[in-house]
Design a protein around this motif. Structure first.
Motif, mmCIF file in Angstrom:
data_model
loop_
_atom_site.group_PDB
_atom_site.id
_atom_site.type_symbol
_atom_site.label_atom_id
_atom_site.label_comp_id
_atom_site.label_asym_id
_atom_site.label_seq_id
_atom_site.Cartn_x
_atom_site.Cartn_y
_atom_site.Cartn_z
ATOM 1 N N ASP B 307 0.875 -1.171 0.000
ATOM 2 C CA ASP B 307 0.000 0.000 0.000
ATOM 3 C C ASP B 307 0.914 1.223 0.000
ATOM 4 O O ASP B 307 1.669 1.434 0.956
ATOM 5 C CB ASP B 307 -0.881 0.024 1.256
ATOM 6 N N THR B 308 0.849 2.016 -1.064
ATOM 7 C CA THR B 308 1.828 3.113 -1.143
ATOM 8 C C THR B 308 1.290 4.299 -1.935
ATOM 9 O O THR B 308 0.145 4.311 -2.365
ATOM 10 C CB THR B 308 3.169 2.600 -1.730
ATOM 11 N N THR B 309 2.151 5.308 -2.092
ATOM 12 C CA THR B 309 1.849 6.585 -2.754
ATOM 13 C C THR B 309 0.512 7.183 -2.306
ATOM 14 O O THR B 309 -0.337 7.503 -3.139
ATOM 15 C CB THR B 309 1.871 6.446 -4.302
ATOM 16 N N PRO B 310 0.330 7.360 -0.995
ATOM 17 C CA PRO B 310 -0.893 8.012 -0.540
ATOM 18 C C PRO B 310 -0.882 9.503 -0.879
ATOM 19 O O PRO B 310 0.180 10.115 -0.948
ATOM 20 C CB PRO B 310 -0.852 7.804 0.974
ATOM 21 N N CYS B 311 -2.084 10.047 -1.107
ATOM 22 C CA CYS B 311 -2.211 11.463 -1.462
ATOM 23 C C CYS B 311 -3.572 11.961 -1.004
ATOM 24 O O CYS B 311 -4.584 11.327 -1.277
ATOM 25 C CB CYS B 311 -2.080 11.611 -2.973
ATOM 26 N N TYR B 312 -3.582 13.085 -0.294
ATOM 27 C CA TYR B 312 -4.846 13.626 0.221
ATOM 28 C C TYR B 312 -5.669 14.264 -0.894
ATOM 29 O O TYR B 312 -5.137 14.785 -1.873
ATOM 30 C CB TYR B 312 -4.572 14.716 1.248
ATOM 31 N N SER B 313 -6.981 14.281 -0.686
ATOM 32 C CA SER B 313 -7.853 15.127 -1.492
ATOM 33 C C SER B 313 -7.610 16.577 -1.061
ATOM 34 O O SER B 313 -7.122 16.825 0.040
ATOM 35 C CB SER B 313 -9.319 14.746 -1.263
ATOM 36 N N PRO B 314 -7.938 17.557 -1.928
ATOM 37 C CA PRO B 314 -7.632 18.956 -1.572
ATOM 38 C C PRO B 314 -8.374 19.420 -0.317
ATOM 39 O O PRO B 314 -7.902 20.323 0.379
ATOM 40 C CB PRO B 314 -8.044 19.752 -2.807
ATOM 41 N N ARG B 315 -9.510 18.819 -0.012
ATOM 42 C CA ARG B 315 -10.208 19.185 1.227
ATOM 43 C C ARG B 315 -9.644 18.455 2.428
ATOM 44 O O ARG B 315 -10.028 18.717 3.574
ATOM 45 C CB ARG B 315 -11.710 18.890 1.098
ATOM 46 N N GLN B 318 -10.143 12.851 2.297
ATOM 47 C CA GLN B 318 -9.957 11.511 1.732
ATOM 48 C C GLN B 318 -8.507 11.331 1.300
ATOM 49 O O GLN B 318 -7.778 12.321 1.122
ATOM 50 C CB GLN B 318 -10.878 11.313 0.520
ATOM 51 N N ILE B 319 -8.126 10.086 1.138
ATOM 52 C CA ILE B 319 -6.772 9.762 0.687
ATOM 53 C C ILE B 319 -6.882 8.757 -0.449
ATOM 54 O O ILE B 319 -7.590 7.753 -0.325
ATOM 55 C CB ILE B 319 -5.939 9.159 1.841
ATOM 56 N N CYS B 320 -6.211 9.061 -1.572
ATOM 57 C CA CYS B 320 -6.107 8.034 -2.611
ATOM 58 C C CYS B 320 -4.735 7.383 -2.481
ATOM 59 O O CYS B 320 -3.781 7.993 -1.991
ATOM 60 C CB CYS B 320 -6.322 8.622 -4.001
ATOM 61 N N PHE B 321 -4.626 6.129 -2.865
ATOM 62 C CA PHE B 321 -3.353 5.426 -2.771
ATOM 63 C C PHE B 321 -3.350 4.276 -3.766
ATOM 64 O O PHE B 321 -4.363 3.995 -4.412
ATOM 65 C CB PHE B 321 -3.102 4.918 -1.339
ATOM 66 N N ALA B 322 -2.203 3.643 -3.913
ATOM 67 C CA ALA B 322 -2.089 2.486 -4.798
ATOM 68 C C ALA B 322 -1.817 1.252 -3.957
ATOM 69 O O ALA B 322 -1.111 1.318 -2.945
ATOM 70 C CB ALA B 322 -0.973 2.686 -5.819
ATOM 71 N N SER B 323 -2.392 0.128 -4.364
ATOM 72 C CA SER B 323 -2.196 -1.129 -3.646
ATOM 73 C C SER B 323 -2.270 -2.285 -4.628
ATOM 74 O O SER B 323 -3.034 -2.224 -5.600
ATOM 75 C CB SER B 323 -3.281 -1.300 -2.580
ATOM 76 N N ASP B 324 -1.490 -3.334 -4.377
ATOM 77 C CA ASP B 324 -1.579 -4.521 -5.228
ATOM 78 C C ASP B 324 -2.365 -5.637 -4.524
ATOM 79 O O ASP B 324 -2.208 -6.809 -4.849
ATOM 80 C CB ASP B 324 -0.191 -4.999 -5.656
ATOM 81 N N ARG B 325 -3.206 -5.248 -3.582
ATOM 82 C CA ARG B 325 -3.988 -6.238 -2.823
ATOM 83 C C ARG B 325 -4.902 -7.075 -3.710
ATOM 84 O O ARG B 325 -5.281 -8.177 -3.341
ATOM 85 C CB ARG B 325 -4.811 -5.545 -1.731
ATOM 86 N N GLY B 326 -5.269 -6.539 -4.881
ATOM 87 C CA GLY B 326 -6.138 -7.293 -5.789
ATOM 88 C C GLY B 326 -5.355 -8.138 -6.792
ATOM 89 O O GLY B 326 -5.943 -8.677 -7.716
ATOM 90 N N GLY B 327 -4.049 -8.235 -6.631
ATOM 91 C CA GLY B 327 -3.235 -9.033 -7.556
ATOM 92 C C GLY B 327 -2.301 -8.172 -8.378
ATOM 93 O O GLY B 327 -1.149 -8.522 -8.594
ATOM 94 N N THR B 328 -2.799 -7.031 -8.861
ATOM 95 C CA THR B 328 -1.944 -6.061 -9.540
ATOM 96 C C THR B 328 -2.175 -4.698 -8.890
ATOM 97 O O THR B 328 -3.217 -4.462 -8.266
ATOM 98 C CB THR B 328 -2.263 -5.936 -11.039
ATOM 99 N N GLN B 329 -1.203 -3.808 -9.079
ATOM 100 C CA GLN B 329 -1.311 -2.494 -8.450
ATOM 101 C C GLN B 329 -2.475 -1.702 -9.069
ATOM 102 O O GLN B 329 -2.516 -1.507 -10.279
ATOM 103 C CB GLN B 329 0.006 -1.738 -8.627
#
Lengths: 165, 453
Positions: B307-315, B318-329
């Motif tokens: 689980d990496t590259t987290p980034c906040y929403s401008p408000r 929320q946080i978006c991020f990348a994860s390979d938990r589903g098999g691929t990132q």
């Protein structure tokens, strides 16, 4: 391969020398001298407890498939050798570097390299090496060994390198 | 570890302090109603607006030079936005020798100009300079607005030029500009197998370039604080990859947090009080949030995946991020307490999605896509719910988008095959207007600053 070619040339050279009479005796003398000296000892290699021995004889490197971190069947033998050596020389410690190819993004590759290094560590620990002797570090895609953008090269870069101290 | 350095980060309000905004001593020109010179940048592809930007006349040799250079900087900024087509000054029929000269609109119309920027640079007895400008609607024959004037030390002429370019951009598009900004990035040199990497900072257009670190340690992924002269980044100092804070003005740096293993992929929260990052333990990377005031951290994800590259929403909610938990990132969005984790990207043909960055406007998430059928890398955008994916740039290796503060332009880096050149590029949301950012050498991991306050 290169060595073998050189040998062949040398043999050809000897045969040519054999055809020329003045050299014939010389060649025979050399052959006689060789049979008279005792057989040379096995070539002196690195001492079995040396880092060089670990790197060249035991093998310090394993490789991974794209976006994978499991130790392949082919590499399990290398890691068994590493574990055996580390168990034999308990004063040695090891740092395992995890590396990736360039076909992933920077941060993800740091995570993947960390996974690979830890997969190697877990394998060594399962073979009796104390975890406290093993450090890991991920270099992601920052330290390739090969810079050709093709699968052959990427496969070389997807690696776990065991560096003993 | 680091070179000692001081950067001037003069607050904009100080530049403005001596400015007489509004009336520029040219009372003859009544401020017209907002003119009809307008670019709607919410449309798809925009035909760039022809604009004339003559050199600003000076009153001294030094101010004359500044006037030429200022016009060139403004011209380059507006051209690179893709929304303007600056006209060649060789064709200009009228010499705009002072702010008091009334434009001959028929002459400017003949060139096809829709807008005209009139300016002046006055050397002051104090050694200061006063740089003033006034934008004109050529077809309407009236001012677009009153323009502005800036009193400043001569060495700040470049910043004032960017501020003027921002003013013109805003007057004509109705959007805030992004030219008075800086970019922090990684300057690369040496062989690909043992790359030397340094933190570097420059103006958005590549000017005022400086190195912040000396290359003794491998450094990666610098990110700007939205509120302070501070950068968070990754350094391999003492062979432990960890997240650091770096103060741009003082050069002071400190490690962030006390994670047992590698910490990486940091990013500030919009209020500047937190940093969200990845920390790895036994091969598993999860996302943590660090409070910069209390220095406490909390774990937001707990998943046996990267689980990496987290980034906040401008408000900041929320946080978006990348994860390979589903098999691929793939890309995910969650609340800032880690709840409600939801996948938003669904790559076909095993395509991976990485490095999500939330637009400052909140409407889009930019990303890197790779490892799909064709093997190429892409820079693209999608809505925060995963719909409306659009690909903007493509290459053998393109990666790591960062948003201009107005959310209209992205910068990213592109690498050529076989260890070839690595450079920064900007592209606008139409995907048509791509520019290389000129750097002294190879360059990667760009991060755009907010508008300089």
């Amino acid at each position: 391969m290169k060595l073998r070619i050189l040998t062949a040339v040398a043999v050809a050279g000897l045969m040519l020398a054999g055809c020329s009479t003045p050299k014939k005796q010389e060649a025979a003398a050399v052959a006689q001298a060789q049979t008279q000296t005792p057989p040379p000892a096995a070539p002196r290699g690195p001492a079995p407890d040396s880092i060089e021995y670990f790197n060249t004889v035991v093998g310090n490197m394993v490789h991974f498939d794209f976006d994978k971190y499991d130790v392949t069947a082919a590499d399990q033998g290398v890691l068994r050798g590493q574990a055996q050596w580390l168990n034999q020389y308990p004063a040695r410690t090891v740092t395992i570097e995890g590396h990736c190819d360039e076909r992933g993004t920077r941060e993800y590759n740091l995570g993947l390299g960390d996974r690979r290094a830890n997969a190697v560590k877990a394998y060594l620990v399962s073979l009796g090496v104390n975890a406290s002797r093993i450090k890991t570090i991920s270099y992601g895609k920052e330290r390739p060994t090969c810079v050709v953008s093709a699968e052959d090269c990427w496969g070389k870069n997807r690696r776990g390198v065991s560096t003993v101290q | 570890m680091f070179e000692d350095l001081k950067l001037s980060s003069l607050p904009r309000r100080r530049l403005m302090s001596a400015a007489a905004t509004g009336a520029l001593g040219a009372a003859a020109y009544a401020a017209g109603a907002r003119a009809d010179v307008r670019i709607d940048i919410t449309r798809g592809r925009v035909e760039p607006m022809p604009i004339a930007i003559p050199a600003f006349p000076g009153t001294t040799p030094e101010s004359t030079q500044v006037g030429k250079d200022a016009a060139a900087v403004i011209t380059a900024d507006l051209e690179h936005s893709g929304l303007f087509r600056p006209l060649d000054p060789k064709g200009f029929l009228q010499e705009m020798s002072s702010l008091d000269v009334q434009p001959r609109f028929t002459d400017w119309r003949a060139l096809g100009a829709q807008a005209l920027v009139q300016g002046v640079v006055e050397g002051q007895p104090t050694g200061q300079m006063r740089i003033a400008f006034r934008p004109w609607d050529v077809f309407g024959g009236q001012q677009i607005n009153n323009g502005k004037a800036y009193g400043t030390q001569p060495e700040n002429w470049r910043r004032v030029s960017h501020i003027i370019a921002d003013e013109i951009y805003t007057a004509i598009t109705g959007e805030s500009g992004y030219f008075d900004t800086r970019v922090v990035y990684i300057a690369e040199s040496g062989p690909a197998i043992n790359r030397l990497k340094r933190l570097a900072i420059m103006d958005q257009d590549g000017a005022n370039h400086r190195y912040l670190t000396d290359g003794a340690n491998l450094v990666l992924t610098p990110r700007f604080s939205p509120t302070a002269q501070e950068i968070t980044y990754l350094s391999f100092f003492r062979n432990v990859p960890r997240v650091y804070l770096f103060n741009i003005d003082s050069g002071r740096q400190e490690v962030l947090g006390d994670f047992p293993g590698m910490s990486y992929a940091p990013r500030f929260s919009p209020d500047g009080n937190k940093v969200v990052l990845s920390a790895a333990l036994n091969g598993n990377s999860d996302i943590y949030e660090m409070d910069l005031r209390t220095r406490s951290s909390r774990r937001l994800t707990d998943n046996p995946s990267i689980d990496t590259t987290p980034c906040y929403s401008p408000r900041g909610d929320q946080i978006c991020f990348a994860s390979d938990r589903g098999g691929t990132q793939q890309l995910y969005v969650m609340n800032t307490d880690g709840s409600g984790q939801q996948r938003i990207s669904f790559g076909q043909n095993r395509a991976r999605y990485a490095t999500p960055v939330w637009s400052p406007r909140g409407d889009l998430i930019a990303f890197t896509r790779y490892a799909g059928n064709d093997g190429n890398f892409y820079i693209g955008v999608m809505k925060p719910d995963g719909s409306g994916e659009r690909l903007l740039a493509q290459g053998f290796s393109v990666e790591g988008p960062t948003w201009a503060p107005n959310g209209r332009v992205l910068m990213y880096f592109a690498q050529s095959p076989n260890g070839g050149r690595v450079r920064l590029y900007s592209i606008d949301l139409t995907g048509y207007n791509q520019w290389e950012i000129l750097t002294p050498g190879d360059a990667s991991d760009p991060a755009w600053s907010p508008l300089i306050p």
